[in-house]
Design a protein around this motif. Structure first.
Motif, mmCIF file in Angstrom:
data_model
loop_
_atom_site.group_PDB
_atom_site.id
_atom_site.type_symbol
_atom_site.label_atom_id
_atom_site.label_comp_id
_atom_site.label_asym_id
_atom_site.label_seq_id
_atom_site.Cartn_x
_atom_site.Cartn_y
_atom_site.Cartn_z
ATOM 1 N N VAL A 299 1.194 -1.337 -0.067
ATOM 2 C CA VAL A 299 -0.219 0.061 -0.225
ATOM 3 C C VAL A 299 0.667 1.230 -0.580
ATOM 4 C CG1 VAL A 299 -1.667 1.786 1.883
ATOM 5 C CG2 VAL A 299 -1.983 -1.078 0.922
ATOM 6 N N PRO A 300 2.424 1.259 0.846
ATOM 7 C CA PRO A 300 3.061 2.518 0.667
ATOM 8 C C PRO A 300 3.144 3.007 -0.842
ATOM 9 C CG PRO A 300 2.996 1.281 2.793
ATOM 10 C CD PRO A 300 2.734 -0.006 2.144
ATOM 11 N N GLU A 301 4.137 2.007 -1.394
ATOM 12 C CA GLU A 301 4.225 1.651 -2.740
ATOM 13 C C GLU A 301 3.056 2.636 -3.474
ATOM 14 O OE1 GLU A 301 4.997 -0.305 -0.618
ATOM 15 O OE2 GLU A 301 7.713 -1.035 -1.173
ATOM 16 N N ALA A 302 2.022 2.117 -3.700
ATOM 17 C CA ALA A 302 0.425 2.420 -4.080
ATOM 18 C C ALA A 302 0.301 3.291 -4.054
ATOM 19 C CB ALA A 302 -0.563 0.880 -3.872
ATOM 20 N N LEU A 303 0.418 4.141 -2.610
ATOM 21 C CA LEU A 303 -0.516 5.453 -1.926
ATOM 22 C C LEU A 303 0.952 6.551 -2.967
ATOM 23 C CD1 LEU A 303 -0.896 5.304 1.182
ATOM 24 C CD2 LEU A 303 -2.118 6.557 -0.143
ATOM 25 N N VAL A 304 2.593 6.425 -3.208
ATOM 26 C CA VAL A 304 3.219 7.127 -2.839
ATOM 27 C C VAL A 304 3.212 7.257 -5.156
ATOM 28 C CG1 VAL A 304 6.008 7.442 -3.761
ATOM 29 C CG2 VAL A 304 5.029 6.904 -1.144
ATOM 30 N N VAL A 305 3.080 6.409 -5.465
ATOM 31 C CA VAL A 305 2.923 6.365 -7.276
ATOM 32 C C VAL A 305 1.366 6.722 -7.479
ATOM 33 C CG1 VAL A 305 2.433 4.891 -9.014
ATOM 34 C CG2 VAL A 305 4.180 3.845 -7.327
ATOM 35 N N ALA B 282 5.533 15.365 -7.830
ATOM 36 C CA ALA B 282 5.464 14.402 -8.769
ATOM 37 C C ALA B 282 7.490 13.543 -9.110
ATOM 38 C CB ALA B 282 4.927 14.131 -9.526
ATOM 39 N N MET B 283 7.698 14.312 -8.826
ATOM 40 C CA MET B 283 9.169 13.999 -9.293
ATOM 41 C C MET B 283 10.064 12.843 -7.586
ATOM 42 S SD MET B 283 10.060 13.404 -12.309
ATOM 43 C CE MET B 283 8.303 13.391 -12.788
#
Lengths: 467, 534
Positions: free
Chosen positions: A7-13, A100-101
């Motif tokens: 979920v953290p990865e998904a949130l960041v992306v 975003a970057m």
């Protein structure tokens, strides 16, 4: 719980994509956007801390959630959130792209931290570096090009090194490679790819004398761009280096002397360069380089305590180096630029002071604890010459940091008409003040709560198979 | 007899009325972290255009008074018959490398804590005249005091390094921001020398840590470990470098002149009085207590450094034409004497060194403060300008003479018993060093006599600027330092009710400092010959 691990990865992306999409929409002022952008990594951090303790492997071992991943991901998420919060967005050329970057760069580090094989390591590192290049190109295309070319060379070196190691051991899986390395003798054909691999990572991390494009880009990019180059991208390279060094620990004769020399040059060179320059931005870049040298020294010890200490220091480094240029904002033209900041922007000034001191390794802040832990590891491995050189670099770094503190707190602010363009005062917002206070707490708290953090770092090192 | 009894540290319990009323397991932490908390709090207070500058000064003053009150309670509650650590606090910090938050005090540490407290108040009072960036000044002063207190109370080498190094930055900033004409040189030299000392201390710590297997930084472990002579020598040499940069000792004294002469007065008082005393304290706490073999091996070298320091300081004081520079160098004299006692390695000389570290701190701070105030009031520093000031500066004349007497260790001053103990304890084991130190003291006496004669009682200079005597505010800090020296000189064992052995409110510095000394000095007690009577 297992299903929430990514979920953290998904949130960041998702955050990065949402910001990019918003940027393509109708142009209008969005003062809430930085707060929203900072919220993504913060929520991701909360989720990571909640579910990150789960131990699991995914995609046949390509991604691993272990203590190492938890530590590294938590560190980079905190650093990214604070960097977004403290950035003076009026100084940035394209705020939406910047937000975003940095989120994408953080995602790259998360991929590196979780990766269980060479592909993930390489892909995550490249993603983080590419995000940095994009951001630098917004202001200076020439430097971005230099960064791209140098990064390409570094990437090629890393790739060739990984390919050779893969060919030698017959596997790209990190644990399998480590086991295979245990049976190999330290021969010249093995030393060459290892040196290529470490050389590539040294370029990425900015280890002296391989700081070709990183330093110029760090000096001339926008504040957040510099934060990404000297902070997050270097942290990504260092996390890869920790993982690679863990693979290589059965063969210390192949990589340790090389790494030790590079570490020594970086520690002393970073401190000396920081002392010699008067520009705050340049000083922070060189102080960060000096601390990278300490991390490399920890990796050169090739055993659990040293790796744990190096990882612990990577956390402190990521926090300070990623937020440092951002919190300084436009103050990048001589000490004059920071003069009187203590009076005019007390919270930001305190954050800048703590960042400088932490990167210099001054007690009692995050960097000191990390460098002390590395020093203990160096002593245990008998590398006293390296420790002595590191301390020489640290003394010079502290002297350099004192010079900056002096400008911040002891010099009177220049009158506004004399302020150069590069010495513009950061715009005061509630988010930036809050972010600066949070940064102070984080840097001081890293030392106060060093025990659980170092414990987690050691568990992370253990998760890499070190004993 | 009295001196021998002091050195033997009689374990007889001495009851003090009021003992046990107040105890706190956090007494040492309070003395370290309250100044930090107050410093942070002061910075959070609004202070538009310096409107609350006086309030800032008052906050710093009452913080120091509060700390001294707490420390005095600890001093009063101190069990003088216990050789072990007291007010101990121990928490894990970096468990994986064996670093702990371990604080504790024995007799010598308690003495140093009291010194730090007294000097802290004197430093704040001496800083009352600060007008610029008052809040920042007192913030940095409080942070320095916190670091000094921490280094004294630390019983873990990790903590010692942390606090030892933490003092550098606030002191350097204080000099940069509020120093005199040579402040740049002063601050950079201080950063360089003290930074070198911190690096040396860290290397010593790491050598001992690695040689002991890397399990712990706790002094209880490291100082009791058995090391090879080579390791002990390496650790000892690094410790001597660390101590020599801080105390300072010749030839690592390069920061002294500019820092004592060109710092703001409060900083000079703090550095001369307590921060620099950490050098001798380090030698006592770590080298003498933990490395007996290295101590014996390095003793002649350390005694030589002590003698060179005193002789050099006296010669410079004789030749210089700047009163503040002369005072700065003379402030090195007590440090040399203290170190001689530690090099002599006899129970008597070690006890003398502990006392000398306290009295030397006060005396060094007093001579620096007296010279600073005198030159400020006379509007001149040059000895060619200053002359015959006694009639116009009666208070400062008294103070300057008292400082000179304290430096030389004349009877009734606290430095007298310290000097006697050191010299009596040193002649047997370090005769050459002791003779050289005495020669240096003679030179220092000559230098002081010439200074006093020329500046105070010589021919007045008609071309000199107008002078005025010390103000009431200046008298306070000068009086506090001189009073401390006289109090301990008059009542080393504490004031007693007439006709009894019962101390009133002060258990006596000599009694307090002796607790734990027997343990430190035990490796150096000469074995008694068989059949010899005690």
């Amino acid at each position: 719980m297992r299903n929430f691990v990514f979920v953290p990865e998904a949130l960041v992306v998702a955050g990065a994509l949402a910001i990019l999409l918003l940027a393509r929409g109708r142009r209008r002022s969005r003062p809430w956007l930085p707060a929203a952008a900072a919220a993504f990594p913060l929520v991701a951090l909360a989720v990571e801390l909640w579910v990150g303790a789960t131990l699991a492997t995914y995609f046949g071992g390509a991604l691993v959630q272990d203590r190492f991943a938890l530590f590294a991901k938590a560190g980079v998420l905190l650093a990214a959130a604070l960097a977004i919060a403290v950035t003076d967005w009026s100084e940035e050329d394209a705020p939406s792209i910047g937000m975003a970057m940095i989120l994408l760069a953080a995602f790259g580090v998360m991929v590196v931290a979780s990766s269980g094989d060479f592909v993930g390591l390489w892909a995550g590192l490249e993603l983080a570096a590419a995000a940095g290049v994009v951001h630098v190109s917004l202001r200076r295309t020439d430097l971005a090009l230099g960064l791209l070319v140098t990064g390409g060379v570094a990437s090629a070196l890393v790739l060739v090194g990984l390919a050779f190691v893969y060919a030698t051991t017959g596997s790209a899986d990190l644990l399998a490679v480590r086991h295979a390395m245990g049976t190999l003798a330290p021969t010249l054909p093995l030393a060459v790819p290892v040196l290529l691999l470490l050389g590539g990572l040294a370029v990425r991390a900015g280890l002296m004398p391989f700081q070709f494009a990183r330093v110029p880009a760090g000096l001339a990019a926008s504040p957040l761009g510099a934060s990404m180059i000297i902070g997050i991208v270097a942290a990504a390279a260092l996390i890869v280096a920790v993982k690679v060094a863990a693979l290589l620990t059965p063969l210390p004769a192949v990589f340790s002397p090389y790494l030790m020399v590079a570490a020594a040059v970086t520690m002393v060179g970073g401190g000396a360069a920081a002392l010699a320059t008067r520009s705050p931005r340049a000083r922070i870049v060189y102080l960060a380089a000096g601390q990278v040298g300490w991390i490399a020294a920890g990796l050169a010890t090739h055993y659990l305590v040293g790796m744990g200490a190096a990882l612990f220091l990577v956390g402190a480094f990521a926090l300070a180096a990623t937020t440092g240029p951002a919190v300084m904002a436009g103050a990048d033209t001589g000490e004059f630029a920071l003069a009187g900041m203590g009076l005019l922007r007390p919270a930001r000034a305190a954050a800048i002071a703590l960042v400088f001191l932490s990167l210099a390794g001054a007690p009692p802040l995050a960097g000191f604890f990390g460098e002390f832990a590395v020093a203990a590891a160096l002593a245990q491995s008998g590398a006293f010459w390296l420790l002595a050189l590191g301390l020489l670099g640290a003394v010079m770094s502290v002297a350099a940091a004192v010079g900056t503190l002096r400008a911040i707190y002891l010099q009177s602010p220049p009158d506004e008409s004399r302020r150069a363009a590069g010495a513009r005062l950061p715009v005061l917002t509630r988010l930036s003040s809050l972010g600066a206070v949070a940064l102070c707490i984080a840097i001081a708290g890293y030392g106060v709560f060093a025990n659980p953090i170092l414990g987690l770092a050691n568990q992370g090192a253990e998760a890499l198979g070190l004993r | 007899m009295i001196l021998a009894a002091i050195a033997a540290a009689s374990p007889t319990p001495v009851g003090v009325p009021g003992a046990g009323i107040f105890t706190s397991p956090l007494i040492l932490s309070l003395s370290i972290w309250v100044p930090v908390a107050v410093a942070i709090g002061m910075n959070a207070l609004p202070n538009p255009r310096g409107r609350y500058d006086t309030l800032m000064k008052q906050i710093a003053f009452f913080t120091n008074v509060g700390i001294v009150f707490v420390l005095f309670i600890a001093y009063n509650q101190f069990e003088t018959f216990l050789p072990t650590l007291q007010f101990e606090e121990k928490l894990p910090w970096l468990t994986s490398i064996g670093a702990t938050y371990h604080l504790g005090v024995d007799g010598p540490s308690m003495t140093m804590m009291m010194l730090s407290g007294l000097v802290g108040i004197a430093a704040v009072l001496a800083s009352w005249g600060v007008r610029e960036r008052v809040r920042s000044y007192f913030t940095l002063l409080l942070l320095t005091q916190s670091a000094v207190n921490g280094a004294i109370a630390a019983h873990d080498m990790f903590l010692l390094v942390l606090f030892w190094g933490a003092a550098i930055i606030p002191v350097a900033l204080l000099i940069f921001g509020w120093g005199g004409p040579r402040r740049e040189a002063a601050a950079w030299r201080l950063v360089g020398y003290w930074g070198l000392g911190t690096a040396a201390l860290l290397i010593a710590t790491m050598i001992a840590y690695a040689a002991n297997g890397g399990g712990s930084f706790d002094m209880d472990v490291l100082l009791k470990a058995t090391f090879t002579p080579r390791v002990q020598l390496a650790v000892g040499a690094a410790l001597v470098i660390a101590a020599a940069t801080r105390l300072p000792l010749f030839p690592l004294h390069g920061w002294v002149r500019d820092v004592y002469a060109d710092s703001p007065l409060g900083v000079s008082v703090l550095v001369a009085g307590s921060a620099s005393r950490l050098g001798a304290y380090l030698l006592l706490r770590v080298l003498v207590a933990g490395d007996p073999d290295a101590s014996r091996l390095l003793a002649p070298f350390i005694a030589g450094l002590a003698a060179l320091t005193i002789i050099y300081a006296a010669l410079v004081a004789l030749r210089t034409v700047d009163l503040r520079w002369a005072a700065a160098h003379l402030a090195m004299v007590p440090g040399g004497l203290t170190v001689l006692g530690l090099a002599a390695l006899t129970p008597l000389s070690i006890a003398g060194s502990v006392l000398s570290n306290f009295t030397g701190g006060l005396a060094a701070a007093l001579i620096v403060a007296a010279a600073w105030t005198l030159t400020d009031r006379a509007q001149a520093r040059s000895l060619q300008v200053l002359g015959g000031l006694a009639p116009r500066m009666p208070i400062l004349t008294w103070v300057f003479v008292l400082a000179a007497l304290a430096l030389l260790g004349v009877p009734l001053m606290a430095s007298f018993p310290a000097e006697e103990m050191i010299l009596f304890g040193s002649f047997k084991t370090q005769p050459v060093g002791a003779f050289a130190v005495v020669a240096g003291l003679v030179l220092a006496a000559v230098a002081l006599a010439l200074l006093v004669h020329r500046v105070l009682f010589g021919q007045p200079n008609p071309d000199a600027p107008a002078v005025s005597d010390a103000s009431l505010g200046e008298t306070w800090y000068l009086g506090l330092l001189a009073g401390g020296l006289l109090w301990v000189g008059l009542f080393p064992g504490g004031p007693k009710l007439p006709g009894t052995d019962q101390p009133i409110f002060d258990p006596g510095l000599i009694n307090v400092m002796s607790a734990g000394l027997t343990d430190i000095a035990s490796p150096y007690v000469a074995p008694t010959a068989p059949g010899a009577t005690q």
